[in-house]
Design an enzyme around this catalytic site. Structure first.
Site, PDB file in Angstrom:
ATOM      1  N   ARG A 154      10.015  -2.048 -11.470  1.00 12.71           N
ATOM      2  CA  ARG A 154       8.374  -2.224 -11.026  1.00 12.71           C
ATOM      3  C   ARG A 154       7.773  -1.827 -12.438  1.00 12.71           C
ATOM      4  O   ARG A 154       8.366  -1.341 -13.162  1.00 12.71           O
ATOM      5  CB  ARG A 154       8.275  -1.009 -10.071  1.00 12.71           C
ATOM      6  N   LYS A 211       5.402   5.123   4.959  1.00 11.61           N
ATOM      7  CA  LYS A 211       4.727   3.794   5.592  1.00 11.61           C
ATOM      8  C   LYS A 211       4.838   3.570   6.755  1.00 11.61           C
ATOM      9  O   LYS A 211       4.364   2.151   7.335  1.00 11.61           O
ATOM     10  CB  LYS A 211       5.060   2.683   4.410  1.00 11.61           C
ATOM     11  N   GLN A 230       5.879  -2.949   6.880  1.00 12.51           N
ATOM     12  CA  GLN A 230       6.885  -3.846   6.006  1.00 12.51           C
ATOM     13  C   GLN A 230       5.783  -4.568   4.946  1.00 12.51           C
ATOM     14  O   GLN A 230       4.753  -3.930   4.542  1.00 12.51           O
ATOM     15  CB  GLN A 230       7.897  -4.639   6.591  1.00 12.51           C
ATOM     16  N   ASN A 232       4.625   3.064  -6.532  1.00 15.34           N
ATOM     17  CA  ASN A 232       4.491   2.739  -7.863  1.00 15.34           C
ATOM     18  C   ASN A 232       3.232   3.367  -8.769  1.00 15.34           C
ATOM     19  O   ASN A 232       3.256   3.894  -9.844  1.00 15.34           O
ATOM     20  CB  ASN A 232       4.651   1.418  -8.245  1.00 15.34           C
ATOM     21  N   PRO A 252       0.851  -1.008   0.011  1.00 14.95           N
ATOM     22  CA  PRO A 252       0.076   0.063  -0.030  1.00 14.95           C
ATOM     23  C   PRO A 252       1.060   1.241  -0.156  1.00 14.95           C
ATOM     24  O   PRO A 252       1.979   1.433   0.590  1.00 14.95           O
ATOM     25  CB  PRO A 252      -0.794   0.008   1.345  1.00 14.95           C
ATOM     26  N   GLU A 253       0.213   2.495  -0.478  1.00 14.61           N
ATOM     27  CA  GLU A 253       1.061   3.735  -0.545  1.00 14.61           C
ATOM     28  C   GLU A 253       0.365   4.835   0.558  1.00 14.61           C
ATOM     29  O   GLU A 253      -0.174   4.316   1.251  1.00 14.61           O
ATOM     30  CB  GLU A 253       1.303   3.977  -2.084  1.00 14.61           C
ATOM     31  N   ARG A 301      15.486   9.402   7.805  1.00 12.95           N
ATOM     32  CA  ARG A 301      16.306   9.118   6.134  1.00 12.95           C
ATOM     33  C   ARG A 301      14.978   9.699   5.190  1.00 12.95           C
ATOM     34  O   ARG A 301      15.387  10.056   4.143  1.00 12.95           O
ATOM     35  CB  ARG A 301      16.272   7.799   6.110  1.00 12.95           C
TER      36      ARG A 301
END
Length: 262
Positions: free
Chosen positions: A252, A53, A70, A169, A2-3, A125
């Site tokens: 992808r 995420k 994850q 993606n 999932p985004e 990050r």
């Protein structure tokens, strides 16, 4: 995976179920978290924040539960007292009088105070979250044109969480189509018109997907979005009438229209 829009909607469901209600049950599977069970009893969840995420569950005593699903982790909302039938392994249970939220299968789970959370390697990050409504187009433009990112091809840049967190993606595909740009373009090579169109799409497309809230649900990870090109290889482009093609970029699947993404 999932985004950003799907993660934010999941966080919304968790907040609706439990936020502001005194916790009557707190349970953690991992031994290093057991000491926090008593400390959280009677406290409330004040907010559930998304950072890409990752989910940050903030408690009224100043602690924050960091979790990242994850590949296999999943949160569930159930009525308090019910036990779902599942083969998944329970990791976290936070209950209030009417609802309980359950985290299954995830392994990246930590408890932090404000100081240790600010120093978390993953949070340091990643870039700003596209669903943070305080993030402006001006800030995105500045980031896009910075020395760190201006020379990167969009095929890889729009998958890099260090650039903007929450992209993925299907959003990469739809953003580039909306901006009428090919994946090999770089920010430093764009005209002013192209740059403005891309900066707008980088925020507008994920936020539109989030706002849809399932009203135009696709089969792709529950994405609530009416795709223009994603998973539409061989069909006509609604903008130019050309044929949408599929290729692979950055390992992808990538969909685009050669007729108008120049």
């Amino acid at each position: 995976m999932p985004e950003g829009p799907e993660i934010r909607r999941a966080a919304d469901r968790l907040e609706e179920a439990i936020a502001g209600k005194p916790l009557t049950e707190v349970w953690f599977a991992f031994p290093q978290l057991k000491t926090y069970e008593n400390a959280l009893m009677g406290e409330t969840v004040t907010a559930i924040e998304t950072r890409g995420k990752a989910l940050l569950t903030h408690f009224s005593n100043g602690l924050t539960l960091y979790s990242h699903n994850q590949l296999y982790g999943v949160w569930r909302v159930v009525k308090t007292g019910s036990i779902p039938e599942t083969q998944r392994i329970l990791r976290v249970r936070l209950g209030c009088p009417d609802h309980t939220i359950l985290l299954y299968s995830a392994s990246d789970i930590e408890m932090h105070n404000s100081d240790t959370l600010a120093a978390h390697p993953f949070l340091q990050r990643i870039g700003p979250d596209v669903l943070d409504m305080t993030l402006s187009e001006e800030a995105v433009r500045e980031r896009l044109l910075s020395p760190r990112f201006r020379r990167r091809q969009f095929s890889g840049l729009l998958l890099d969480q260090a650039f903007l967190a929450g992209l993925g993606n299907y959003l990469r595909v739809e953003i580039l189509w909306d901006a009428a740009l090919a994946p090999q373009h770089r920010a430093q090579d764009l005209t002013e018109t192209q740059l403005q169109r891309l900066v707008h799409a980088l925020l507008a497309i994920p936020r539109h997907s989030y706002r849809m809230r399932g009203t135009m649900k696709s089969a792709h990870h529950g994405a609530a979005f009416s795709f223009k090109v994603f998973h539409r290889a061989g069909k006509r482009c609604e903008r130019c009438g050309g044929t949408i093609e599929k290729t692979t970029l950055s390992s992808r699947p990538f969909y685009w229209c050669p007729g108008c993404q120049l």
